[in-house]
Structure formats: structure tokens, C-alpha cells
Design a protein around this motif. Structure first.
Motif, PDB file in Angstrom:
ATOM      1  N   GLU A  13      39.652  33.671  24.089  1.00 56.67           N
ATOM      2  CA  GLU A  13      38.556  34.542  23.680  1.00 56.67           C
ATOM      3  C   GLU A  13      37.607  34.715  24.859  1.00 56.67           C
ATOM      4  OE1 GLU A  13      38.174  36.078  20.688  1.00 56.67           O
ATOM      5  OE2 GLU A  13      40.167  35.286  20.251  1.00 56.67           O
ATOM      6  N   LYS A  14      36.802  35.774  24.833  1.00 56.35           N
ATOM      7  CA  LYS A  14      35.776  35.982  25.861  1.00 56.35           C
ATOM      8  C   LYS A  14      34.640  35.001  25.591  1.00 56.35           C
ATOM      9  CE  LYS A  14      33.061  39.701  25.908  1.00 56.35           C
ATOM     10  NZ  LYS A  14      32.590  41.085  26.121  1.00 56.35           N
ATOM     11  N   VAL A  15      34.271  34.243  26.629  1.00 62.22           N
ATOM     12  CA  VAL A  15      33.241  33.219  26.493  1.00 62.22           C
ATOM     13  C   VAL A  15      32.116  33.485  27.496  1.00 62.22           C
ATOM     14  CG1 VAL A  15      32.754  30.744  26.718  1.00 62.22           C
ATOM     15  CG2 VAL A  15      34.933  31.505  25.756  1.00 62.22           C
ATOM     16  N   PRO A  16      30.858  33.539  27.011  1.00 70.24           N
ATOM     17  CA  PRO A  16      29.743  33.702  27.948  1.00 70.24           C
ATOM     18  C   PRO A  16      29.398  32.353  28.596  1.00 70.24           C
ATOM     19  CG  PRO A  16      28.924  33.655  25.698  1.00 70.24           C
ATOM     20  CD  PRO A  16      30.432  33.569  25.619  1.00 70.24           C
ATOM     21  N   LEU A  17      29.146  32.383  29.893  1.00 70.54           N
ATOM     22  CA  LEU A  17      28.668  31.209  30.623  1.00 70.54           C
ATOM     23  C   LEU A  17      27.354  31.595  31.311  1.00 70.54           C
ATOM     24  CD1 LEU A  17      31.960  29.931  32.322  1.00 70.54           C
ATOM     25  CD2 LEU A  17      30.835  29.005  30.292  1.00 70.54           C
ATOM     26  N   PRO A  18      26.233  31.549  30.566  1.00 74.00           N
ATOM     27  CA  PRO A  18      24.954  31.998  31.119  1.00 74.00           C
ATOM     28  C   PRO A  18      24.546  31.262  32.404  1.00 74.00           C
ATOM     29  CG  PRO A  18      24.771  31.573  28.767  1.00 74.00           C
ATOM     30  CD  PRO A  18      26.128  31.104  29.196  1.00 74.00           C
ATOM     31  N   GLU A  19      24.871  29.979  32.511  1.00 73.98           N
ATOM     32  CA  GLU A  19      24.499  29.216  33.706  1.00 73.98           C
ATOM     33  C   GLU A  19      25.154  29.778  34.964  1.00 73.98           C
ATOM     34  OE1 GLU A  19      25.090  24.774  35.542  1.00 73.98           O
ATOM     35  OE2 GLU A  19      24.834  24.946  33.384  1.00 73.98           O
ATOM     36  N   HIS A  20      26.329  30.385  34.806  1.00 75.81           N
ATOM     37  CA  HIS A  20      27.045  30.973  35.939  1.00 75.81           C
ATOM     38  C   HIS A  20      26.900  32.498  35.990  1.00 75.81           C
ATOM     39  CE1 HIS A  20      29.036  27.211  37.089  1.00 75.81           C
ATOM     40  NE2 HIS A  20      29.074  26.962  35.794  1.00 75.81           N
ATOM     41  N   GLY A  21      26.288  33.086  34.951  1.00 76.44           N
ATOM     42  CA  GLY A  21      26.087  34.536  34.932  1.00 76.44           C
ATOM     43  C   GLY A  21      27.352  35.336  34.720  1.00 76.44           C
ATOM     44  N   VAL A  22      28.302  34.780  33.963  1.00 71.37           N
ATOM     45  CA  VAL A  22      29.577  35.473  33.770  1.00 71.37           C
ATOM     46  C   VAL A  22      30.081  35.329  32.337  1.00 71.37           C
ATOM     47  CG1 VAL A  22      30.323  35.203  36.173  1.00 71.37           C
ATOM     48  CG2 VAL A  22      30.988  33.482  34.489  1.00 71.37           C
ATOM     49  N   TYR A  23      30.946  36.275  31.980  1.00 72.27           N
ATOM     50  CA  TYR A  23      31.833  36.124  30.833  1.00 72.27           C
ATOM     51  C   TYR A  23      33.181  35.728  31.420  1.00 72.27           C
ATOM     52  CZ  TYR A  23      28.644  38.779  27.813  1.00 72.27           C
ATOM     53  OH  TYR A  23      27.573  39.213  27.081  1.00 72.27           O
ATOM     54  N   THR A  24      33.916  34.869  30.724  1.00 74.75           N
ATOM     55  CA  THR A  24      35.247  34.486  31.195  1.00 74.75           C
ATOM     56  C   THR A  24      36.284  34.670  30.098  1.00 74.75           C
ATOM     57  OG1 THR A  24      35.082  32.167  30.535  1.00 74.75           O
ATOM     58  CG2 THR A  24      34.302  32.711  32.732  1.00 74.75           C
ATOM     59  N   VAL A  25      37.483  34.988  30.529  1.00 72.48           N
ATOM     60  CA  VAL A  25      38.673  34.979  29.692  1.00 72.48           C
ATOM     61  C   VAL A  25      39.741  34.290  30.526  1.00 72.48           C
ATOM     62  CG1 VAL A  25      40.539  36.392  28.710  1.00 72.48           C
ATOM     63  CG2 VAL A  25      38.163  37.063  28.356  1.00 72.48           C
ATOM     64  N   PHE A  26      40.437  33.327  29.943  1.00 73.08           N
ATOM     65  CA  PHE A  26      41.509  32.644  30.662  1.00 73.08           C
ATOM     66  C   PHE A  26      42.863  33.161  30.196  1.00 73.08           C
ATOM     67  CE2 PHE A  26      38.144  29.726  31.776  1.00 73.08           C
ATOM     68  CZ  PHE A  26      38.473  29.429  33.097  1.00 73.08           C
ATOM     69  N   VAL A  27      43.700  33.482  31.166  1.00 70.83           N
ATOM     70  CA  VAL A  27      45.065  33.934  30.929  1.00 70.83           C
ATOM     71  C   VAL A  27      45.970  32.751  31.245  1.00 70.83           C
ATOM     72  CG1 VAL A  27      46.862  35.580  31.588  1.00 70.83           C
ATOM     73  CG2 VAL A  27      44.433  36.286  31.634  1.00 70.83           C
ATOM     74  N   GLU A  28      46.706  32.292  30.243  1.00 70.69           N
ATOM     75  CA  GLU A  28      47.585  31.124  30.421  1.00 70.69           C
ATOM     76  C   GLU A  28      48.896  31.538  31.079  1.00 70.69           C
ATOM     77  OE1 GLU A  28      46.870  27.929  29.745  1.00 70.69           O
ATOM     78  OE2 GLU A  28      44.868  28.489  29.050  1.00 70.69           O
ATOM     79  N   LEU A  29      49.234  30.841  32.147  1.00 75.29           N
ATOM     80  CA  LEU A  29      50.517  31.040  32.805  1.00 75.29           C
ATOM     81  C   LEU A  29      51.265  29.720  32.754  1.00 75.29           C
ATOM     82  CD1 LEU A  29      49.235  33.032  35.912  1.00 75.29           C
ATOM     83  CD2 LEU A  29      50.162  33.953  33.780  1.00 75.29           C
ATOM     84  N   GLY A  30      52.506  29.723  33.089  1.00 82.95           N
ATOM     85  CA  GLY A  30      53.300  28.503  33.011  1.00 82.95           C
ATOM     86  C   GLY A  30      52.811  27.377  33.894  1.00 82.95           C
ATOM     87  N   ASN A  31      52.319  27.696  35.088  1.00 83.20           N
ATOM     88  CA  ASN A  31      51.945  26.649  36.033  1.00 83.20           C
ATOM     89  C   ASN A  31      50.474  26.657  36.409  1.00 83.20           C
ATOM     90  OD1 ASN A  31      52.068  29.052  37.398  1.00 83.20           O
ATOM     91  ND2 ASN A  31      53.173  28.252  39.157  1.00 83.20           N
ATOM     92  N   THR A  32      49.708  27.648  35.943  1.00 85.55           N
ATOM     93  CA  THR A  32      48.282  27.719  36.239  1.00 85.55           C
ATOM     94  C   THR A  32      47.637  28.725  35.290  1.00 85.55           C
ATOM     95  OG1 THR A  32      46.660  27.901  38.036  1.00 85.55           O
ATOM     96  CG2 THR A  32      48.460  29.508  38.041  1.00 85.55           C
ATOM     97  N   LYS A  33      46.443  29.166  35.604  1.00 87.20           N
ATOM     98  CA  LYS A  33      45.738  30.149  34.787  1.00 87.20           C
ATOM     99  C   LYS A  33      45.137  31.223  35.695  1.00 87.20           C
ATOM    100  CE  LYS A  33      43.183  26.727  32.997  1.00 87.20           C
ATOM    101  NZ  LYS A  33      43.941  25.558  33.344  1.00 87.20           N
ATOM    102  N   LEU A  34      44.879  32.368  35.117  1.00 87.53           N
ATOM    103  CA  LEU A  34      44.027  33.368  35.739  1.00 87.53           C
ATOM    104  C   LEU A  34      42.720  33.336  34.975  1.00 87.53           C
ATOM    105  CD1 LEU A  34      46.459  36.414  36.093  1.00 87.53           C
ATOM    106  CD2 LEU A  34      45.884  34.693  37.809  1.00 87.53           C
ATOM    107  N   GLU A  35      41.618  33.451  35.676  1.00 87.84           N
ATOM    108  CA  GLU A  35      40.311  33.528  35.032  1.00 87.84           C
ATOM    109  C   GLU A  35      39.775  34.927  35.282  1.00 87.84           C
ATOM    110  OE1 GLU A  35      36.103  31.087  34.942  1.00 87.84           O
ATOM    111  OE2 GLU A  35      37.115  31.292  36.867  1.00 87.84           O
TER     112      GLU A  35
END
Length: 173
Positions: free
Chosen positions: A72-94
Motif C-alpha cells: 500500500e502507499k505509505v506516507p513518511l512525513p519525517e522523510h517527506g515522501v510517500y512510498t510503495v514497495f515492489v517485491e522482487l525475488g531477491n530485493t525490492k523497488l521503492e
């Protein structure tokens, strides 16, 4: 004559084995060169972050077109961003999108209208030891102290000018 042929074959085998051992040793040495194993250890690639101008469109690309599992889209106000993580087999995309006008991602997207790779995140086993060691080696950090990142763990960003033009995030594993 057979003994001469045998000597040549054994000699060649010895040179080959010696070369393989030396090459193996030098490759291993270069991978660990300068890393103080007793203080901290560099771990696996945690994620690659991509700044996106349209979070919904980017999320749909990875989820609907490429078939990846996305968070899900998650707000991170301390960093000034919204994030979504894409799961891959060996790592993630943010996927990163600005949260507010003063977001560092807003500035990135002003310079890169279509978005693009923002940073890489590498795990370390002891972030405080890593930061102390890197500062002693004149690697600048972007904040005085680690902050809590998107995974709920301490993170620190290293200055891209000290990392061959790449913004590097360290995350405690």
C-alpha cells in the motif's frame, strides 16, 4: 618421451592451479578491501528507490502490467515522501513520491520530470559502527544521526559526491 609430455602437462596444471588460487585470492581480497570486518559488515542490497511523478501510474505498472506484488502507499512525513514497495525475488523497488512541497523528491522531480533512480539501499549489521568508520574515512552523511526509515529500522544517507555520484542509504539489518 612420455615422461617429458607428463612433465609439461603437470607443469601446465601447476601454473593453472596457481593462477586460479591467486586469482581467487585477489578477487576475494578486492571485495573486502577496506571493510573493517570486526567493526561492521556490508550486507545485501535491500532496495533500489525510484522517484515517480505519478504514484498510481507507477504502482499500476509494476502490479498490473508486470505482475509484481506491491505494498500500500505509505506516507513518511519525517522523510517527506510517500512510498510503495515492489517485491522482487531477491530485493525490492521503492517507489517514491513527494509528500509536501519541501520534499527532497519534489526537487529531484523538478530536475527529472519523468522520474528516475533516486538511491540504492544496502544493509549493514551495525549502523552506528558503519557511520563512525565512514566518517573517519571522510565520507559525509546527509544527517547528523540515523533516522527511522520505511522499514522501521535506522537508516543513514551517504553524500553522493563521496560515493561516485550515487546516493547510498545504509539500513541496519
Amino acid at each position: 618421451m612420455a615422461s617429458n609430455a607428463l612433465k609439461v602437462a603437470v607443469s601446465g596444471l601447476c601454473r593453472c592451479t596457481r593462477y586460479t588460487l591467486l586469482r581467487s585470492h585477489s578477487t576475494t581480497a578486492s571485495l573486502h578491501q577496506g571493510v573493517p570486518g570486526s567493526l561492521w559488515k556490508l550486507g545485501r542490497l535491500n532496495h533500489i528507490a525510484i522517484a515517480v511523478p505519478d504514484m498510481e501510474k507507477a504502482t499500476a505498472l509494476y502490479r498490473d502490467t508486470l505482475g509484481a506484488t506491491v505494498s500500500e502507499k505509505v506516507p513518511l512525513p519525517e522523510h517527506g515522501v510517500y512510498t510503495v514497495f515492489v517485491e522482487l525475488g531477491n530485493t525490492k523497488l521503492e517507489l517514491l513520491h513527494p509528500l509536501g512541497e519541501k520534499s527532497p523528491i519534489s526537487g529531484f522531480l523538478q530536475k527529472n520530470k519523468a522520474g528516475g533512480m533516486h538511491h540504492i539501499c544496502i544493509e549493514v549489521d551495525d549502523i552506528d559502527a558503519a557511520i563512525a568508520d565512514l566518517k573517519a574515512r571522510n565520507i559525509r552523511t546527509l544527517s547528523a544521526e540515523p533516522r527511522i526509515g520505511a522499514h522501521g529500522k535506522p537508516v543513514m544517507f551517504l553524500h553522493p559526491k563521496d560515493c561516485d555520484g550515487v546516493l547510498v542509504e545504509l539500513e541496519e539489518a
